[in-house]
Design a protein around this motif. Sequence first.
Motif, PDB file in Angstrom:
ATOM      1  N   LYS A   1      40.792   6.268  68.918  1.00 13.57           N
ATOM      2  CA  LYS A   1      39.799   5.892  69.938  1.00 13.57           C
ATOM      3  C   LYS A   1      38.531   6.732  69.841  1.00 13.57           C
ATOM      4  N   THR A   2      38.286   7.309  68.690  1.00  5.87           N
ATOM      5  CA  THR A   2      37.103   8.171  68.546  1.00  5.87           C
ATOM      6  C   THR A   2      36.181   7.612  67.465  1.00  5.87           C
ATOM      7  N   TRP A   3      34.866   7.737  67.702  1.00  9.47           N
ATOM      8  CA  TRP A   3      33.853   7.353  66.703  1.00  9.47           C
ATOM      9  C   TRP A   3      34.002   8.306  65.522  1.00  9.47           C
ATOM     10  N   ILE A   4      34.212   7.771  64.328  1.00  6.23           N
ATOM     11  CA  ILE A   4      34.426   8.647  63.166  1.00  6.23           C
ATOM     12  C   ILE A   4      33.414   8.329  62.071  1.00  6.23           C
ATOM     13  N   VAL A   5      32.819   9.399  61.555  1.00  6.62           N
ATOM     14  CA  VAL A   5      31.804   9.302  60.503  1.00  6.62           C
ATOM     15  C   VAL A   5      32.466   9.651  59.169  1.00  6.62           C
ATOM     16  N   GLY A   6      32.373   8.747  58.197  1.00 10.14           N
ATOM     17  CA  GLY A   6      32.896   9.028  56.853  1.00 10.14           C
ATOM     18  C   GLY A   6      31.775   9.587  55.983  1.00 10.14           C
ATOM     19  N   ASP A   7      32.059  10.667  55.294  1.00 11.10           N
ATOM     20  CA  ASP A   7      31.031  11.354  54.507  1.00 11.10           C
ATOM     21  C   ASP A   7      31.086  10.881  53.056  1.00 11.10           C
ATOM     22  N   MET A   8      29.950  10.423  52.529  1.00 10.10           N
ATOM     23  CA  MET A   8      29.957   9.922  51.149  1.00 10.10           C
ATOM     24  C   MET A   8      29.915  11.102  50.178  1.00 10.10           C
ATOM     25  N   PRO A   9      30.886  11.169  49.267  1.00 10.44           N
ATOM     26  CA  PRO A   9      30.951  12.326  48.362  1.00 10.44           C
ATOM     27  C   PRO A   9      29.905  12.255  47.244  1.00 10.44           C
ATOM     28  N   PHE A  10      29.681  13.387  46.614  1.00  7.62           N
ATOM     29  CA  PHE A  10      28.728  13.474  45.507  1.00  7.62           C
ATOM     30  C   PHE A  10      29.123  12.479  44.410  1.00  7.62           C
ATOM     31  N   GLY A  11      28.149  11.707  43.953  1.00  8.26           N
ATOM     32  CA  GLY A  11      28.409  10.729  42.895  1.00  8.26           C
ATOM     33  C   GLY A  11      28.637   9.326  43.411  1.00  8.26           C
ATOM     34  N   SER A  12      28.861   9.211  44.740  1.00  5.40           N
ATOM     35  CA  SER A  12      29.197   7.879  45.265  1.00  5.40           C
ATOM     36  C   SER A  12      27.954   7.099  45.682  1.00  5.40           C
TER      37      SER A  12
END
Length: 282
Positions: free
Chosen positions: A78-89
């Motif tokens: 139930k929480t807003w979650i931010v996905g972090d784009m890794p180096f190279g992506s």
Amino acid sequence: MSKKNVLDFIRMKKEGEKVAWVTAYDFPMGMFAEQAGMDMILVGDSLGMVLLGYKDTIPVTMEDCLSHCRAVRRGAPKTWIVGDMPFGSYQTSDEDAVKNAVRFLKEADMDCIKLEGGVRVASRIKAINEAGVLVMGHIGLTPQSAGQLGGFRATGRDVKTARSLIEDALAVQDAGAYSILVEAVAPELTEFLTRKLDIPVYSIGAGVKCDGQLLICGDMLGQFQAFTPKFVKVYANIAETCTNAFKQYISEVKNEEFPTDDHVYPRKDSLEDFQKLFDEYS
Ligand code: KIV
């Protein structure tokens, strides 16, 4: 508790309500963050350093990020979650950036993605946003380019670098990002950006006058041992708690103080019956 959405974060900026958020990389940490009432969570590529023991974030892969994002989502539904784009992506092309950003939503149920950079990633932000994925920008100390910056260094402390960060922030907003994270810059610059930009401006190590604060769970909980940045406040000492618990356990095992009767499953038949059984096999 209902899950926040992008409109909540825009409203919070307007009303001056601060956003408190933290990184998490696994199921239990996601669960603890949600139970505590965290406004949002970042599954940062800092997982490479905090969790996987790399010296920086460069080796972290899409598969690493997606796997940890999925675990955090299970812990914090139930929480807003931010996905972090890794180096190279996202460095290679707008197409790769869109393809990988979409994976965070489709395969890991993230609410948005974050990527590092300002002017130089504006076309990536625009392309991802146009593909229907919300983007958070990240400027200032950007760990994926720490090599180019000469290490993990604060910036925006002089007029020249502050000017270039203002240009970066404007480029991020103009490209369509819904929010921006500012890392390790002079607090006056953060305050200026918070007033200047329409989108929420969050700080990690960039002062109090902005729309919210992020800390890395490994830093604030005293879990990450390699170094502690100046901007971190340490709220707990997990490393000491774990090491002390392990030491006590080792000692109790060696001395047969653990397990006690409280930690075993008692027999259901009489000792005499058990003895007969053992005699059969002796
Ligand atoms: O990966 C991460 O945790 C981050 C923070 C350093 C902001 O991007």
